[in-house]
Design a protein around this motif. Structure first.
Motif, PDB file in Angstrom:
ATOM      1  N   GLU A  67      61.137  49.163  80.543  1.00  0.00           N
ATOM      2  CA  GLU A  67      62.436  50.096  80.391  1.00  0.00           C
ATOM      3  C   GLU A  67      61.930  51.182  79.481  1.00  0.00           C
ATOM      4  O   GLU A  67      62.145  52.320  79.758  1.00  0.00           O
ATOM      5  CB  GLU A  67      63.686  49.444  80.084  1.00  0.00           C
ATOM      6  N   GLU A  68      61.256  50.757  78.371  1.00  0.00           N
ATOM      7  CA  GLU A  68      60.647  51.701  77.527  1.00  0.00           C
ATOM      8  C   GLU A  68      59.719  52.764  78.214  1.00  0.00           C
ATOM      9  O   GLU A  68      59.739  53.828  77.835  1.00  0.00           O
ATOM     10  CB  GLU A  68      60.150  51.014  76.434  1.00  0.00           C
ATOM     11  N   ILE A  69      58.789  52.267  78.840  1.00  0.00           N
ATOM     12  CA  ILE A  69      57.785  53.070  79.533  1.00  0.00           C
ATOM     13  C   ILE A  69      58.582  53.970  80.619  1.00  0.00           C
ATOM     14  O   ILE A  69      58.236  55.161  80.817  1.00  0.00           O
ATOM     15  CB  ILE A  69      56.771  52.111  80.189  1.00  0.00           C
ATOM     16  N   TYR A  70      59.562  53.317  81.338  1.00  0.00           N
ATOM     17  CA  TYR A  70      60.307  54.265  82.385  1.00  0.00           C
ATOM     18  C   TYR A  70      60.844  55.323  81.504  1.00  0.00           C
ATOM     19  O   TYR A  70      60.806  56.471  82.000  1.00  0.00           O
ATOM     20  CB  TYR A  70      61.324  53.478  83.030  1.00  0.00           C
ATOM     21  N   GLN A  71      61.479  55.042  80.556  1.00  0.00           N
ATOM     22  CA  GLN A  71      62.223  56.297  79.607  1.00  0.00           C
ATOM     23  C   GLN A  71      61.107  57.231  79.088  1.00  0.00           C
ATOM     24  O   GLN A  71      61.578  58.341  78.949  1.00  0.00           O
ATOM     25  CB  GLN A  71      63.163  55.697  78.508  1.00  0.00           C
ATOM     26  N   SER A  72      60.250  56.803  78.651  1.00  0.00           N
ATOM     27  CA  SER A  72      59.144  57.690  77.993  1.00  0.00           C
ATOM     28  C   SER A  72      58.032  58.508  78.966  1.00  0.00           C
ATOM     29  O   SER A  72      57.858  59.567  78.850  1.00  0.00           O
ATOM     30  CB  SER A  72      58.467  57.127  76.940  1.00  0.00           C
ATOM     31  N   VAL A  73      57.813  57.929  80.269  1.00  0.00           N
ATOM     32  CA  VAL A  73      56.900  58.437  81.121  1.00  0.00           C
ATOM     33  C   VAL A  73      57.668  58.753  82.662  1.00  0.00           C
ATOM     34  O   VAL A  73      57.414  59.866  83.089  1.00  0.00           O
ATOM     35  CB  VAL A  73      55.558  57.332  81.287  1.00  0.00           C
ATOM     36  N   CYS A  74      58.156  57.668  83.225  1.00  0.00           N
ATOM     37  CA  CYS A  74      58.552  57.704  84.683  1.00  0.00           C
ATOM     38  C   CYS A  74      59.695  58.590  84.919  1.00  0.00           C
ATOM     39  O   CYS A  74      59.499  59.132  85.848  1.00  0.00           O
ATOM     40  CB  CYS A  74      58.710  56.177  84.931  1.00  0.00           C
ATOM     41  N   ALA A 135      57.812  47.036  88.014  1.00  0.00           N
ATOM     42  CA  ALA A 135      58.958  45.868  87.947  1.00  0.00           C
ATOM     43  C   ALA A 135      60.085  46.470  87.981  1.00  0.00           C
ATOM     44  O   ALA A 135      61.114  46.487  88.321  1.00  0.00           O
ATOM     45  CB  ALA A 135      58.659  44.544  87.244  1.00  0.00           C
ATOM     46  N   HIS A 136      60.293  47.014  86.538  1.00  0.00           N
ATOM     47  CA  HIS A 136      61.461  47.840  86.201  1.00  0.00           C
ATOM     48  C   HIS A 136      62.071  48.588  87.235  1.00  0.00           C
ATOM     49  O   HIS A 136      63.210  48.734  87.537  1.00  0.00           O
ATOM     50  CB  HIS A 136      61.358  48.385  84.826  1.00  0.00           C
ATOM     51  N   GLU A 147      59.160  41.001  85.522  1.00  0.00           N
ATOM     52  CA  GLU A 147      58.571  42.012  84.716  1.00  0.00           C
ATOM     53  C   GLU A 147      57.628  41.124  83.650  1.00  0.00           C
ATOM     54  O   GLU A 147      58.054  40.244  83.233  1.00  0.00           O
ATOM     55  CB  GLU A 147      59.519  42.694  83.778  1.00  0.00           C
ATOM     56  N   PRO A 148      56.223  41.412  83.584  1.00  0.00           N
ATOM     57  CA  PRO A 148      55.654  40.505  82.576  1.00  0.00           C
ATOM     58  C   PRO A 148      56.150  40.603  81.263  1.00  0.00           C
ATOM     59  O   PRO A 148      56.447  41.760  80.720  1.00  0.00           O
ATOM     60  CB  PRO A 148      53.963  41.174  82.673  1.00  0.00           C
TER      61      PRO A 148
END
Length: 152
Positions: A67-74, A135-136, A147-148
């Motif tokens: 979720e953090e990666i999604y919010q910052s990149v995706c 996964a998210h 999600e790993p």
């Protein structure tokens, strides 16, 4: 019997002119060489009303959740569908992608596909972080990927 009139009552303009002249003299008397301003006072007076301090909070590689990666990149592309990116939560757009399987989705995200750059543009993402983000994102549209864990 007529009353004698006072001189300034006959000519109110003279009274006003005298008042303006007196005011001008007082104002001009204050003009002159001023003392040099104190540097500390000047610095205090010209400070901005608000101050903004930016600090970059860099997460250790491998420590971010999907979720953090999604919010910052995706989210910049998948949130709006930029360049044909499947929107977050759009089950119809994600169904054929999810059907390809988790490994294919992950490899496409790592290597880039169509308009998507490698790692979604997040060059500092580890392979595990990309797996978490995949996964998210897929799970928001009906996927059932695990999600790993972050400690891995």
């Amino acid at each position: 019997m007529s009353r004698p009139r006072v001189q300034f009552m006959r000519r109110p303009g003279r009274l006003m002119l005298s008042a303006v002249a007196a005011f001008a003299v007082v104002q001009l008397a204050g003009c002159g060489k001023q003392a040099a301003p104190d540097a500390e006072t000047t610095a205090t007076l010209i400070q901005p009303v608000a101050r903004l301090d930016l600090k970059v909070a860099k997460a250790a590689p491998g420590s971010r959740s999907g979720e953090e990666i999604y919010q910052s990149v995706c989210v910049s592309c998948h949130g709006t569908g930029v360049l044909g990116a499947p929107k977050t939560g759009d089950a119809a757009a994600w169904a054929p992608r999810i059907a390809q399987g988790f490994d294919t989705l992950t490899q496409n995200a790592i290597n880039g596909i169509r308009g998507m750059p490698p790692r979604g543009g997040g060059a500092d993402l580890t392979d595990i972080e990309v797996q978490r983000a995949v996964a998210h994102l897929a799970n928001t549209a009906g996927g059932n990927f695990t999600e790993p864990p972050v400690g891995q």
